[in-house]
Design a protein around this motif. Structure first.
Motif, PDB file in Angstrom:
ATOM      1  N   THR A 130       1.000  -1.246  -0.046  1.00 32.13           N
ATOM      2  CA  THR A 130      -0.045   0.033   0.048  1.00 32.13           C
ATOM      3  C   THR A 130       0.871   1.205  -0.110  1.00 32.13           C
ATOM      4  O   THR A 130       0.558   2.181  -0.773  1.00 32.13           O
ATOM      5  N   SER A 131       2.058   1.207   0.775  1.00 31.71           N
ATOM      6  CA  SER A 131       2.774   2.366   0.941  1.00 31.71           C
ATOM      7  C   SER A 131       3.528   2.829  -0.285  1.00 31.71           C
ATOM      8  O   SER A 131       3.717   3.842  -0.760  1.00 31.71           O
ATOM      9  N   MET A 132       3.868   1.581  -1.193  1.00 28.92           N
ATOM     10  CA  MET A 132       4.635   1.540  -2.380  1.00 28.92           C
ATOM     11  C   MET A 132       3.482   1.769  -3.559  1.00 28.92           C
ATOM     12  O   MET A 132       3.994   1.825  -4.778  1.00 28.92           O
ATOM     13  N   LYS A 133       1.977   2.037  -3.426  1.00 27.31           N
ATOM     14  CA  LYS A 133       1.277   2.085  -4.306  1.00 27.31           C
ATOM     15  C   LYS A 133       1.324   0.897  -5.440  1.00 27.31           C
ATOM     16  O   LYS A 133       1.121   1.020  -6.696  1.00 27.31           O
ATOM     17  N   LEU A 134       1.601  -0.328  -4.840  1.00 24.22           N
ATOM     18  CA  LEU A 134       1.812  -1.516  -5.527  1.00 24.22           C
ATOM     19  C   LEU A 134       0.127  -2.198  -5.331  1.00 24.22           C
ATOM     20  O   LEU A 134      -0.421  -2.482  -4.648  1.00 24.22           O
ATOM     21  N   PRO A 135      -0.458  -2.526  -6.676  1.00 25.20           N
ATOM     22  CA  PRO A 135      -1.558  -3.070  -6.697  1.00 25.20           C
ATOM     23  C   PRO A 135      -1.588  -4.668  -6.264  1.00 25.20           C
ATOM     24  O   PRO A 135      -0.481  -5.547  -6.720  1.00 25.20           O
ATOM     25  N   LEU A 136      -2.310  -5.197  -5.367  1.00 24.67           N
ATOM     26  CA  LEU A 136      -2.239  -6.579  -4.875  1.00 24.67           C
ATOM     27  C   LEU A 136      -3.616  -6.995  -4.393  1.00 24.67           C
ATOM     28  O   LEU A 136      -4.377  -6.144  -3.929  1.00 24.67           O
ATOM     29  N   SER A 137      -3.637  -8.171  -4.324  1.00 22.52           N
ATOM     30  CA  SER A 137      -5.072  -8.880  -3.574  1.00 22.52           C
ATOM     31  C   SER A 137      -4.777  -9.253  -2.336  1.00 22.52           C
ATOM     32  O   SER A 137      -3.998 -10.098  -2.096  1.00 22.52           O
ATOM     33  N   THR A 138      -5.709  -8.978  -1.454  1.00 20.11           N
ATOM     34  CA  THR A 138      -5.551  -9.524  -0.040  1.00 20.11           C
ATOM     35  C   THR A 138      -5.795 -10.788   0.255  1.00 20.11           C
ATOM     36  O   THR A 138      -5.194 -11.586   0.943  1.00 20.11           O
ATOM     37  N   THR A 139      -6.679 -11.449  -0.722  1.00 20.41           N
ATOM     38  CA  THR A 139      -6.989 -12.825  -0.690  1.00 20.41           C
ATOM     39  C   THR A 139      -5.829 -13.557  -1.102  1.00 20.41           C
ATOM     40  O   THR A 139      -5.298 -14.674  -0.308  1.00 20.41           O
ATOM     41  N   TYR A 140      -5.166 -13.139  -2.183  1.00 22.77           N
ATOM     42  CA  TYR A 140      -3.717 -13.666  -2.832  1.00 22.77           C
ATOM     43  C   TYR A 140      -2.682 -13.711  -1.404  1.00 22.77           C
ATOM     44  O   TYR A 140      -2.103 -14.800  -1.276  1.00 22.77           O
ATOM     45  N   VAL A 141      -2.608 -12.672  -0.885  1.00 24.20           N
ATOM     46  CA  VAL A 141      -1.382 -12.391  -0.005  1.00 24.20           C
ATOM     47  C   VAL A 141      -1.949 -13.359   1.225  1.00 24.20           C
ATOM     48  O   VAL A 141      -0.949 -14.225   1.871  1.00 24.20           O
ATOM     49  N   THR A 142      -3.065 -13.349   1.808  1.00 22.41           N
ATOM     50  CA  THR A 142      -3.005 -14.093   2.975  1.00 22.41           C
ATOM     51  C   THR A 142      -3.218 -15.415   2.855  1.00 22.41           C
ATOM     52  O   THR A 142      -2.687 -16.372   3.532  1.00 22.41           O
ATOM     53  N   PHE A 143      -3.855 -15.923   1.454  1.00 18.84           N
ATOM     54  CA  PHE A 143      -3.703 -17.351   1.439  1.00 18.84           C
ATOM     55  C   PHE A 143      -2.370 -17.895   1.136  1.00 18.84           C
ATOM     56  O   PHE A 143      -1.999 -19.194   1.784  1.00 18.84           O
ATOM     57  N   MET A 144      -1.523 -17.229   0.439  1.00 18.27           N
ATOM     58  CA  MET A 144      -0.202 -17.828   0.070  1.00 18.27           C
ATOM     59  C   MET A 144       0.975 -17.412   1.347  1.00 18.27           C
ATOM     60  O   MET A 144       1.708 -18.423   1.529  1.00 18.27           O
ATOM     61  N   VAL A 145       0.509 -16.667   2.205  1.00 15.86           N
ATOM     62  CA  VAL A 145       1.035 -16.659   3.649  1.00 15.86           C
ATOM     63  C   VAL A 145       0.949 -18.047   4.284  1.00 15.86           C
ATOM     64  O   VAL A 145       1.618 -18.534   4.818  1.00 15.86           O
ATOM     65  N   ALA A 146      -0.385 -18.151   4.556  1.00 14.96           N
ATOM     66  CA  ALA A 146      -0.881 -19.455   5.215  1.00 14.96           C
ATOM     67  C   ALA A 146      -0.256 -20.808   4.786  1.00 14.96           C
ATOM     68  O   ALA A 146       0.247 -21.622   5.207  1.00 14.96           O
ATOM     69  N   MET A 147      -0.025 -20.815   3.357  1.00 21.51           N
ATOM     70  CA  MET A 147       0.585 -21.837   2.657  1.00 21.51           C
ATOM     71  C   MET A 147       2.156 -21.888   2.978  1.00 21.51           C
ATOM     72  O   MET A 147       2.547 -23.169   3.255  1.00 21.51           O
ATOM     73  N   GLY A 148       2.749 -20.895   2.947  1.00 25.63           N
ATOM     74  CA  GLY A 148       4.157 -20.720   3.048  1.00 25.63           C
ATOM     75  C   GLY A 148       4.328 -21.222   4.515  1.00 25.63           C
ATOM     76  O   GLY A 148       5.417 -21.871   4.842  1.00 25.63           O
ATOM     77  N   THR A 149       3.585 -20.846   5.709  1.00 28.20           N
ATOM     78  CA  THR A 149       3.945 -21.046   7.159  1.00 28.20           C
ATOM     79  C   THR A 149       3.487 -22.298   7.267  1.00 28.20           C
ATOM     80  O   THR A 149       4.190 -23.351   8.102  1.00 28.20           O
ATOM     81  N   SER A 150       2.483 -23.058   6.313  1.00 26.84           N
ATOM     82  CA  SER A 150       2.225 -24.464   6.515  1.00 26.84           C
ATOM     83  C   SER A 150       3.374 -25.372   5.861  1.00 26.84           C
ATOM     84  O   SER A 150       3.926 -26.288   6.768  1.00 26.84           O
ATOM     85  N   LEU A 151       4.013 -24.858   5.099  1.00 24.61           N
ATOM     86  CA  LEU A 151       5.281 -25.550   4.380  1.00 24.61           C
ATOM     87  C   LEU A 151       6.299 -25.788   5.398  1.00 24.61           C
ATOM     88  O   LEU A 151       7.131 -26.516   5.829  1.00 24.61           O
ATOM     89  N   ALA A 152       6.650 -24.599   5.951  1.00 22.20           N
ATOM     90  CA  ALA A 152       7.626 -24.430   6.974  1.00 22.20           C
ATOM     91  C   ALA A 152       7.487 -25.015   8.432  1.00 22.20           C
ATOM     92  O   ALA A 152       8.359 -25.672   9.139  1.00 22.20           O
ATOM     93  N   ASP A 153       6.154 -25.269   8.433  1.00 22.82           N
ATOM     94  CA  ASP A 153       5.734 -25.997   9.793  1.00 22.82           C
ATOM     95  C   ASP A 153       5.837 -27.455   9.797  1.00 22.82           C
ATOM     96  O   ASP A 153       5.433 -27.998  10.667  1.00 22.82           O
ATOM     97  N   ARG A 154       6.255 -27.783   8.450  1.00 24.61           N
ATOM     98  CA  ARG A 154       6.125 -29.305   8.208  1.00 24.61           C
ATOM     99  C   ARG A 154       4.847 -29.818   8.263  1.00 24.61           C
ATOM    100  O   ARG A 154       4.479 -31.045   8.588  1.00 24.61           O
ATOM    101  N   ALA A 155       3.747 -29.031   8.074  1.00 25.91           N
ATOM    102  CA  ALA A 155       2.512 -29.566   7.992  1.00 25.91           C
ATOM    103  C   ALA A 155       2.238 -30.279   6.563  1.00 25.91           C
ATOM    104  O   ALA A 155       1.397 -31.359   6.661  1.00 25.91           O
ATOM    105  N   TRP A 156       3.020 -30.015   5.696  1.00 23.20           N
ATOM    106  CA  TRP A 156       3.159 -30.794   4.378  1.00 23.20           C
ATOM    107  C   TRP A 156       3.991 -32.009   4.349  1.00 23.20           C
ATOM    108  O   TRP A 156       5.141 -31.831   3.745  1.00 23.20           O
ATOM    109  N   GLY A 157       3.718 -33.035   5.048  1.00 18.75           N
ATOM    110  CA  GLY A 157       4.694 -34.329   5.299  1.00 18.75           C
ATOM    111  C   GLY A 157       4.560 -35.131   4.327  1.00 18.75           C
ATOM    112  O   GLY A 157       3.956 -34.871   3.241  1.00 18.75           O
ATOM    113  N   ARG A 158       5.394 -36.100   4.126  1.00 20.01           N
ATOM    114  CA  ARG A 158       5.369 -37.383   2.994  1.00 20.01           C
ATOM    115  C   ARG A 158       3.945 -37.746   2.960  1.00 20.01           C
ATOM    116  O   ARG A 158       3.662 -38.180   1.828  1.00 20.01           O
TER     117      ARG A 158
END
Length: 755
Positions: free
Chosen positions: A428-456
Motif C-alpha cells: 500500500t505504501s509503495m502504491k503497488l496493486p495486490l489482492s488481500t486474498t492472494y497475500v493471506t492465502f499464500m502466507v498461510a501456505m508458506g507457513t504450513s510448508l515451513a511448519d512441516r504440515a506438508w509431510g510425506r
C-alpha cells in the motif's frame, strides 16, 4: 428512455446487495482462518471481532471507490448509455463468477474479478465504438483503456503470490526454531518481544492499509508521512511493555491478544478497501445517472467526464453496506465452505484430503524431497537433530478428540496475521496493486510448508490443492474479462430485453447453485454418514459402531438394489446413483481406516483387543464396499456400452438374489439400530442357505452356457455379478460373526436417553 436507465439503476442496486453477499462469502476466508484454525478464542468471539472490523471498515471506506470510476478505463471517452452497459455487464458477471467459486469452496480475489470485468466490458465497448468509427483503428484502443494499470495488476498478482509464500515460510521457520511446538515455556521468556513485533506490525498495517481511504486518513496523513520509523519504534516499545504486563498481570498468553488484533485489522482492511469491489460500480452508475439527468442531454451524447472527478460516497449507503456484510458473515454457510478449503490445506495433521494429486504436484514433491535430502547430507548431524527436536509435534491431549484439536497452533496463527499485515502495508505504501486474498492465502501456505504440515503423507495432496486454487485465480481473471466482454456485447445488441433475459438467467443460476450446494451439504451431513470410533474397549466400540453397521447395511441395500434393478431395466440413471453411492461409501470407509493410527494411539495398555476388533471390522467393511463397487461399475459399463440385455432367466435369478440380500441388509439394519445383538445369531443361521443359492445359480448358468447361451458379454457379466455377490455376502457374514463372537451378552446395553 429515462425510465429504462432508472430501472437499470434499481437493478444495479439489487445486484450490489447480492454482490455484497457472495463477495463476503468468498473473502471471509482472509480474516477468519487464522483465528478459527488456532481455536485461540471461541468462534462467537471471532465473529464479533471480525464483524466490528468489517463494519468500521465499511463505514469509513468512502475514498476507495475511484477504481470503478476511472481506474481501468478513461471515462470521458464513453457516453452515458455506453457506461451503463459496461456497469450492468460487470455486475451480472461478478455475481455469477463469485457465486461459482463459493459453491466450489475455492477462495478467489474479488479485486481481480472486478478489475478484469471492468477491463473486459470496457474493451468490448471500445471495440464497438472503434468498429463504428471511420477514422479509428485497433491501435486507438489505448485511448479508451488504462492499459498500464492492467499490466500493474497482473504483475502485482504474480509478485504477491511468490513473495507472500516465501516470506511466510521464512518467518515461520525462524519462529518455530525459536519457540518449537512446546512454546508455552519459551513464550514466558520471549513472548513480550514476539508480541511487541507482531502487534507493531499489525498496528502499522491498520494505519497504513486499514485507514487509508477513510475520511480520517487525510487528517492523519501529515502525522504519518515521513514519521514511519518513529511510529514503528514507539509502537514496538509500547506493545512490548503491554505484552509483558498482559502476561504478568492477567496470566494469559499474549498470542491470544495478537490473534484478536490481527483478525480485527484484516477485517477492517478488507471492508475498507474491498467494499469498492461490491458497490463501487453501482455507486459510479448512480452518480453517472444523477449527472446525466441534470444535464438534459441525450444519453448517447452525454460524455462521462464527470466520473473523473472525486465524489464522496454517501455515509448512509456505506452504513447499509456494512450491515449487509456483517449479516452475511454470520449467516452465510458458503463462507464456511471457503474457509474449510484453506484450513484443510494448512492443517498440521493428516486426514481426508479434498484435492487429488496430479503430475505437477508429484513432480514438485519428488524434487523437493531430493533437495531436502541433499541439504541434509551437507548439514552436520547435530544441527539436523537440534532442528528436528524443535519441530517435534506434541501428542494429542488424552481424551481430546482429533476434530476438537486446533488445526494449527497460536504461533502459526500469529505469524499468518503479522506477515499478511506487513506485506499488505508495504504494498500500500509503495502504491503497488495486490489482492488481500492472494497475500493471506499464500502466507498461510508458506507457513504450513515451513511448519512441516506438508509431510510425506500429505504433501502431494496439499501441493495439488494450492495449484488448484492458484489456477482458479488465473481462471478468475481470464473468465471475468471474457464473460464481461460478452455480456456487454449482448446488452449492446439486445438493449433492455437483453438485460431482462440476462438478469433472469443470473437469478436462475444463483438459485440452481444454491439448491445444488444445499443438496451437497445435506449429503455430507446425512444421518447415515459413518462416524469414527472413540471408545477404548471392545464393548464400547461395539456399542459405538452399531450405528455405523446399521448405516452401512442401509446404504449397501440401496446401492445393491439400484445396481441390480437398474441393470434389469437398463436404467442408466439408477446405475449412476448406485455408482455414486458406492464412491461415497468407499471414501468414508477409507477415511475411517486412515483414522486407525489415531484410534490406536488413544488406547490405554489394557485395550489392545479393541484395536484388533476395530481393524478387523473395518477390513470387512472395506471388502463389502469393494464388492459393491465392482457390481455397480460392471453393471453400468454393460448398459452404457449398449451390450445385449440379460436373458429373462438371468434377470429373474439376479432379482431373486437381490431380494435375499435386501432381506439380509434390512434385518442387519434393524438389529444394529435397536442394538439387539442377540439377533445376529439368527442371521448367521441363513449363511449356508444363501451361499448354496448363489452356487446353484452358478451351476444353472454353466448349463445354459453349454447349451443355449450365445452372448459372451452376458455370460461374463452374469458370472462376475454372482461371484461378487457371493463375496459381498461372505464379507457381511464375516462381519456378523465377528460381532457375535465379541459381544458379551452379560454387559447390559445402555438405554437410549429420552428427552
Amino acid at each position: 428512455m429515462e425510465n429504462i436507465y432508472l430501472l437499470m439503476i434499481v437493478a444495479l442496486a439489487i445486484l450490489a446487495i447480492a454482490d455484497l453477499v457472495v463477495g463476503v462469502s468468498n473473502d471471509a476466508v482472509n480474516f477468519l482462518n487464522s483465528a478459527i484454525g488456532s481455536k485461540a478464542i471461541s468462534f462467537k468471539t471471532i465473529m464479533i471481532i471480525a464483524s466490528l472490523g468489517i463494519f468500521f471498515g465499511a463505514v469509513f471506506s468512502s475514498g476507495m471507490m475511484e477504481v470503478a470510476r476511472k481506474g481501468i478505463f478513461i471515462p470521458e471517452q464513453f457516453m452515458f448509455s455506453e457506461i451503463m452497459i459496461i456497469f450492468m455487464a460487470v455486475m451480472i458477471t461478478d455475481i455469477l463468477l463469485l457465486d461459482f467459486f463459493n459453491t466450489l469452496g475455492m477462495p478467489t480475489s474479488t479485486t481481480v474479478s472486478i478489475v478484469f470485468e471492468l477491463l473486459g466490458a470496457a474493451v468490448a465497448m471500445a471495440l464497438i465504438k472503434i468498429g463504428a468509427s471511420e477514422t479509428e483503428t485497433l491501435a486507438d484502443l489505448g485511448n479508451y483503456i488504462n492499459s498500464d494499470k492492467a499490466l500493474m495488476i497482473i504483475s502485482g498478482i504474480l509478485l504477491s503470490v511468490v513473495i507472500a509464500f516465501s516470506v511466510g515460510a521464512l518467518v515461520q521457520f525462524i519462529s518455530r526454531l525459536i519457540f518449537s511446538f512446546q512454546y508455552e515455556k519459551k513464550i514466558k521468556h520471549f513472548g513480550a518481544i514476539f508480541g511487541g513485533i507482531a502487534l507493531t506490525a499489525i498496528t502499522y498495517f491498520i494505519f497504513m492499509k486499514g485507514l487509508k481511504g477513510t475520511p480520517y486518513y487525510d487528517d492523519l496523513k501529515g502525522y504519518l508521512t515521513g514519521n514511519e520509523l518513529y511510529i514503528i519504534g514507539g509502537s514496538f516499545v509500547f506493545w512490548t511493555l503491554f505484552s509483558q504486563l498482559y502476561s504478568s498481570l492477567f496470566k494469559k498468553n499474549v498470542l491470544t491478544f495478537v490473534i484478536i488484533m490481527g483478525t480485527f485489522g484484516l477485517a477492517l482492511a478488507f471492508a475498507g478497501n474491498d467494499l469498492v469491489n461490491f458497490i463501487g460500480v453501482p455507486m459510479a452508475a448512480y452518480h453517472s445517472f444523477e449527472a446525466w439527468t441534470a444535464s438534459g442531454v441525450a444519453a448517447d451524447s452525454y460524455s462521462m467526464e464527470t466520473l473523473a472527478k472525486k465524489v464522496p460516497t454517501e455515509p448512509f449507503l456505506l452504513f447499509i453496506a456494512g450491515g449487509v456484510m456483517v449479516l452475511t458473515l454470520w449467516f452465510s454457510k458458503k463462507a464456511r465452505t471457503v474457509t474449510e478449503t484453506e484450513l484443510g490445506l494448512a492443517r498440521q495433521d493428516e486426514g481426508q484430503e479434498k484435492f487429488q494429486p496430479n503430475a505437477l504436484s508429484r513432480g514438485i514433491v519428488r524434487f523437493s524431497t531430493r533437495i531436502s535430502e541433499g541439504i541434509g547430507a551437507v548439514l552436520p548431524a547435530s544441527a539436523i537433530s537440534t532442528m528436528n527436536r524443535q519441530f517435534e509435534k506434541p501428542a494429542l491431549a488424552k481424551g481430546m478428540k482429533k476434530e476438537d484439536a486446533p488445526v494449527f497452533d497460536m504461533i502459526r496463527a500469529s505469524v499468518n496475521l503479522m506477515i499478511a499485515g506487513v506485506l499488505i502495508s508495504i504494498a500500500t505504501s509503495m502504491k503497488l496493486p495486490l489482492s488481500t486474498t492472494y497475500v493471506t492465502f499464500m502466507v498461510a501456505m508458506g507457513t504450513s510448508l515451513a511448519d512441516r504440515a506438508w509431510g510425506r503423507e500429505s504433501a502431494v495432496y496439499r501441493v495439488a490443492g494450492v495449484f488448484n486454487v492458484i489456477g482458479g485465480w488465473f481462471f478468475t481473471a481470464f473468465s471475468a474479462f471474457i464473460a464481461a466482454a460478452i455480456m456487454a456485447y449482448i446488452i449492446y445488441l439486445g438493449g433492455p430485453a437483453a438485460i431482462a433475459i440476462l438478469l433472469f438467467f443470473a437469478v436462475v443460476l444463483l438459485v440452481r447453485n444454491y439448491i445444488t450446494y444445499k443438496k451437497k451439504s445435506s449429503l455430507n451431513k446425512e444421518a447415515d454418514s459413518l462416524k469414527r470410533a472413540e471408545s477404548s474397549s471392545i464393548q464400547g466400540v461395539i456399542q459405538e459402531s452399531a450405528e455405523n453397521i446399521a448405516a452401512v447395511a442401509s446404504r449397501s441395500n440401496k446401492i445393491f438394489n439400484d445396481a441390480i434393478i437398474g441393470l434389469s431395466k437398463e436404467d442408466l440413471k439408477m446405475l449412476k446413483k448406485s455408482k455414486k453411492g458406492t464412491t461415497k461409501l468407499t471414501a468414508e470407509v477409507e477415511e475411517m481406516r486412515d483414522n486407525i493410527f489415531y484410534f490406536i494411539k488413544n488406547l490405554d495398555e489394557s485395550s489392545v483387543g479393541a484395536s484388533n476388533f476395530y481393524i478387523t471390522a473395518l477390513g470387512y467393511l472395506q471388502d463389502m464396499s469393494q464388492s459393491l463397487e465392482f457390481i455397480g461399475k460392471a453393471s453400468y459399463k454393460h448398459v452404457n456400452n449398449n451390450h445385449r440385455k440379460l436373458k429373462f432367466n438371468q434377470t429373474r435369478e439376479l432379482l431373486e438374489l437381490q431380494q435375499e440380500m435386501e432381506n439380509l441388509f434390512t434385518n442387519i439394519k434393524d438389529a444394529f439400530t435397536n442394538k439387539d445383538f442377540e439377533a445376529i445369531e439368527i442371521l448367521l443361521q441363513n449363511k449356508e442357505a444363501l451361499m448354496a443359492k448363489v452356487s446353484e445359480k452358478v451351476q444353472k448358468q454353466i448349463a445354459r452356457t453349454r447349451t443355449e447361451e450365445s452372448s459372451p458379454k452376458n455370460t461374463s457379466l452374469y458370472f462376475s455379478l454372482l461371484m461378487e455377490t457371493k463375496d459381498l455376502a461372505e464379507a457381511v457374514m464375516n462381519l456378523m460373526e465377528l460381532y457375535n463372537k465379541e459381544y458379551d451378552s452379560k454387559v447390559p446395553v445402555p438405554e437410549t436417553a429420552t428427552h
